[in-house]
Write an enzyme that holds these catalytic residues in place. Structure first.
Site, PDB file in Angstrom:
ATOM      1  N   HIS A 143      -3.232  -4.086   3.460  1.00 16.53           N
ATOM      2  CA  HIS A 143      -4.176  -3.612   2.446  1.00 16.53           C
ATOM      3  C   HIS A 143      -5.172  -4.675   2.029  1.00 16.53           C
ATOM      4  O   HIS A 143      -4.930  -5.868   2.164  1.00 16.53           O
ATOM      5  CB  HIS A 143      -3.451  -3.084   1.201  1.00 16.53           C
TER       6      HIS A 143
ATOM      7  N   TYR B  47      -1.337   1.949  -4.974  1.00  9.52           N
ATOM      8  CA  TYR B  47      -1.768   1.902  -3.573  1.00  9.52           C
ATOM      9  C   TYR B  47      -2.203   3.277  -3.113  1.00  9.52           C
ATOM     10  O   TYR B  47      -1.529   4.273  -3.390  1.00  9.52           O
ATOM     11  CB  TYR B  47      -0.619   1.457  -2.665  1.00  9.52           C
TER      12      TYR B  47
END
Lengths: 92, 307
Positions: free
Chosen positions: B214, B255
């Site tokens: 990420h 997330y």
């Protein structure tokens, strides 16, 4: 109108609207036939082979589905939108 | 020991569809679009960032991270680090000034985990977006979506963590702020800082090289993280997990995924690190709690879904 999607190697069926991806349709009906990954064609975990039916597809990562595979009906289910009833099978 | 690497400077992310990617990075996360180039790349930044850009999006046929770059103090520092990389066996490639618009020459190399990193000393400074440099107001009007303030760090998955640890600590002068150790004492995760932040880059052990987990963007408050969660639901954006807190770094987080499957984090809070602080250790036996402090249980997706 929803289309009937059959998963040949799992003896399971679900209904999927044209504007929803096959993975999204599965997810909405709590059927755990495929791993839910990124849902965007990037990670490759929701791979299937399409055996029958018409569909539209969105772009998916070539690292997970090559052009040859795509032509042979292999696809990521998060990028496949049904236009008719379909029959598919899950892949690893 | 600090070696003059200041901070994360930029990340270039591969996307499958640029228009969809901009709905995510610009309209949802709230980054500012600052430029485009003749390769079709789009440049963005968080509004508090002084340098011209921090995120570059490139449309291609697969997702993931092309490279991430760190800004160093000055050109002498860049030259010294380039020499040291070469002396320690790293092949470096020089990317000419201007290849990224507004960025000076970059020194590019491949880490032992297979990821491409860059160092650079100069980037055009356009100032914080929407506020004046002199007598600045608290924040600008007109921010979109989550109003992310800056690109903060990235988390990368790869095989040779010990090689990366040596690269980042011995050559680049990062500190190992936190780590995860398996029962045999092997490192399973590294959280590395070149500042007083809990992490400026992180790595998790994985058997493939060069995987992207990420890119993370900073929000100011927990309320902002909850508001981000509302926006994720409003836009029907694919979610991974959260809002929750990490054990590692103790940041408060959520997330979700961009339309090409790259994972995004927005977060706030968390620990700080100074060079005299000992490394914080989490045991792999409590990895669930280390990663998701409230659930204390890992979701499979967090460990296996990568681009």
């Amino acid at each position: 109108m929803p289309h009937l999607i059959s998963i040949a190697n799992q003896n399971s069926q679900f209904l999927c609207q044209e504007q929803r991806s096959l993975l999204s349709g599965l997810e909405g009906q709590k059927i755990k036939a495929l791993q839910i990954g990124c849902r965007g064609g990037g990670c490759g975990v929701c791979k299937i082979r399409i055996l029958d039916g018409n569909y539209q597809s969105k772009k998916m990562s070539i690292k997970h589905v090559s052009a040859d595979e795509l032509a042979a009906g292999v696809a990521l289910s998060c990028r496949i939108f049904p236009l008719s009833d379909m029959t598919v099978e899950t892949l690893d | 020991m600090k070696k003059g690497v200041m901070r994360p400077g930029h990340i270039q992310i591969r996307v499958l569809d640029m228009d969809e990617a901009l709905e995510h990075y610009r309209d949802l996360i709230g980054l500012i679009e600052v430029d485009r180039d003749d390769q079709g790349r789009v440049y963005l930044k968080g509004w508090t960032e002084v340098d011209k850009f921090s995120v570059v999006l490139r449309e291609t046929d697969h997702a993931g991270m092309d490279f991430t770059g760190y800004k160093v103090l000055d050109n002498d520092t860049l030259n010294a680090l380039e020499s040291e990389l070469n002396d320690k066996g790293f092949t470096t490639t020089e990317i000419a000034a201007g290849e990224l618009k507004g960025c000076g020459r970059r020194v590019r190399f491949t880490a032992p985990t297979g990821h491409t990193f860059e160092l650079f000393a100069d980037k055009e400074q356009t100032g914080k977006w929407g506020i004046q440099a002199r007598n600045p107001e608290a924040w600008p009007r007109g921010l979109k979506g989550m109003r992310a303030t800056r690109f903060d760090h990235c988390l990368l998955y790869g095989d040779d963590l010990e090689g990366n640890l040596a690269l980042f600590t011995d050559i680049l002068g990062f500190d190992l702020a936190e780590q995860v150790l398996d029962p045999e004492g092997n490192r399973a995760a590294l959280f590395l800082s070149c500042s007083s932040k809990a992490h400026d880059v992180a790595f998790i052990k994985h058997d493939e090289k060069d995987k992207f987990h990420h890119a993370s963007f900073w929000l100011d408050t927990w309320q902002d993280v909850l508001r981000a969660a509302d926006l994720i639901s409003m836009t029907d954006t694919p979610i991974d997990i959260g809002p929750t807190r990490h054990g590692l770094t103790h940041g408060q987080t959520i997330y979700f995924f961009d339309p090409s499957g790259n994972r995004t984090e927005v977060f706030c809070g968390g620990d700080y690190h100074y060079p005299d602080h000992p490394t914080v250790t989490w045991d792999a036996e409590v990895l669930g709690k280390a990663i998701f402090y409230h659930d204390r249980e890992l979701n499979e997706r967090f460990l296996t879904v990568l681009t």
